[in-house]
Design a protein around this motif. Sequence first.
Motif, mmCIF file in Angstrom:
data_model
loop_
_atom_site.group_PDB
_atom_site.id
_atom_site.type_symbol
_atom_site.label_atom_id
_atom_site.label_comp_id
_atom_site.label_asym_id
_atom_site.label_seq_id
_atom_site.Cartn_x
_atom_site.Cartn_y
_atom_site.Cartn_z
ATOM 1 N N SER A 1 43.614 40.547 39.044
ATOM 2 C CA SER A 1 42.804 39.103 38.877
ATOM 3 C C SER A 1 43.879 38.001 39.003
ATOM 4 N N GLU B 1 45.109 35.126 38.197
ATOM 5 C CA GLU B 1 45.434 34.386 36.452
ATOM 6 C C GLU B 1 47.000 33.268 36.901
ATOM 7 N N HIS B 2 46.459 32.109 36.460
ATOM 8 C CA HIS B 2 47.567 31.326 36.100
ATOM 9 C C HIS B 2 48.405 31.131 37.893
ATOM 10 N N GLY B 3 48.030 30.879 38.901
ATOM 11 C CA GLY B 3 48.310 30.714 39.746
ATOM 12 C C GLY B 3 48.607 32.085 40.819
ATOM 13 N N HIS B 4 48.746 33.164 39.946
ATOM 14 C CA HIS B 4 48.933 34.750 40.711
ATOM 15 C C HIS B 4 47.891 35.796 40.025
ATOM 16 N N VAL B 5 47.920 37.360 41.441
ATOM 17 C CA VAL B 5 47.504 37.749 40.879
ATOM 18 C C VAL B 5 47.735 39.250 41.368
ATOM 19 N N GLY B 6 47.211 39.750 40.268
ATOM 20 C CA GLY B 6 47.860 41.317 39.986
ATOM 21 C C GLY B 6 46.565 41.902 40.044
ATOM 22 N N PRO B 7 47.518 43.575 39.247
ATOM 23 C CA PRO B 7 46.152 44.638 38.743
ATOM 24 C C PRO B 7 45.611 44.186 37.227
ATOM 25 N N LEU C 1 42.963 45.557 33.567
ATOM 26 C CA LEU C 1 41.666 46.406 34.094
ATOM 27 C C LEU C 1 41.027 45.236 32.841
ATOM 28 N N PRO D 1 45.823 38.957 47.728
ATOM 29 C CA PRO D 1 46.184 40.325 48.600
ATOM 30 C C PRO D 1 46.159 41.437 47.648
ATOM 31 N N ARG D 2 45.752 42.484 48.886
ATOM 32 C CA ARG D 2 45.781 43.677 48.242
ATOM 33 C C ARG D 2 46.871 44.364 47.069
ATOM 34 N N TYR D 3 46.443 45.222 46.678
ATOM 35 C CA TYR D 3 47.348 46.099 45.979
ATOM 36 C C TYR D 3 47.247 47.416 45.672
#
Lengths: 267, 135
Positions: free
Chosen positions: A27, A29-35, A37, A51-53
């Motif tokens: 997702s 959000e706030h200019g950052h992408v992370g895992p 649910l 970017p891929r995690y």
Amino acid sequence: MKVSKEVRDIAEEILRQGQVGGVLGLSSEHGHVGPHLFSSTDDLGTLVLEPRYMLAKVCRMILADFPGERLGVVARGCDERALIEMAKLGQVDLSRLDLIGVACSEAQARECACPHPYPRRIDVGEPVQGVAFADTECAQQASEQDLVARQAFWTHAFSRCIKCYGCRNVCPVCICAECSLEDASWVARGKISPEISFHLIRAFHVADKCVGCGACDAACPVDIPLTRLYAQMREKMKEMFGYEIGLDVTNKSPLTTTLEEAPLHGL
Amino acid sequence: MDYRTVLTTCPYCGSGCGMYLPVLNGKLGEPIPAKTHPLSQGRLCIKGWSAHEHVASHDRLTKPLVKTGSGFKETTWDEALDLVVTRLLELRDRHGPDSLAFLVSAKCTNEENYLQQKLARAVFGTNNVDHCARL
Ligand code: SF4
Ligand code: SF4
């Protein structure tokens, strides 16, 4: 962007059917992408693919904590291979997962030197050809440099290690509750950089499991090209035992079987 | 099913690496380095990787302790802060402002450190301000 839209649509469909507790993806959000649910269709607007995690590791933890539930997951080839390897080790029940299979682009496949840049079932994207071992930097180095030069290269690379354990922490197939790399009889406490054995222990421990996801390379603060080392181990597993990692859950590692069950070629 | 990731900054040093703290079923888990962070770019040092460990540690202090003649005694935040204020003022009045020194920390934000030096200079009247990274 088109690809994210297609993934969102499938995720929405899965959530609507109500069989899963959520869909694991990324997702923005706030200019950052992370895992993240995704548990409701309202959230899906933030779903992205890069970017891929490495999501397989998160999958394993969620499944373990919610034993009765099913989980959807956006999975690339490496995620699926990691899940298959975990299933072989009894860590993940594949029948509780709904995979949204995403094929990687040619550029992504090249960046990861990935031999299988797509999962078994592709829901989104077109499969591109994997990178053959012979075409990797790793193989080039092996053919162009002699042993002395290669040893000098790796000694220098390992001398940079700050022993952050990031490579182990991000690795989806590093699942031991007690890690040899934290055992003072193998790895001296308080010594940086660690002995070369630190890296060789890890290389041997992932030799029959490394799915080549590149998460370790990406996490290494000092740019040690770890997957180059592990790719050689993987290639050896193929040469010696005809064993391919992460493709078939019924195909057990020759390192956990006897020579009669899985003969060593040339013996 | 309850899994959340909270975007935050590593609390350990002034570099301020970016990480997500995962919360699975109410339990805090190992940080996930944020790949989009401009400084750390998906990498952490061992302190960042362990940033969650003290939260549930048995050794963690959950109440302020006051050192007395017979060892440490648990107290409330109100009492502890009152004691700090009374003693600091006493020392300043008896020995002058330069009998005091204020240590700021890489674990705090810029703004918190700013407030601390302001307290030292403007309220107590001393320039004795230093930082844990110099020790
Ligand atoms: S060793 Fe590195 S490339 Fe291999 S599975 Fe682990 S994180 Fe991925
Ligand atoms: S991620 Fe790099 S620096 Fe950290 S322990 Fe692994 S090899 Fe060493």
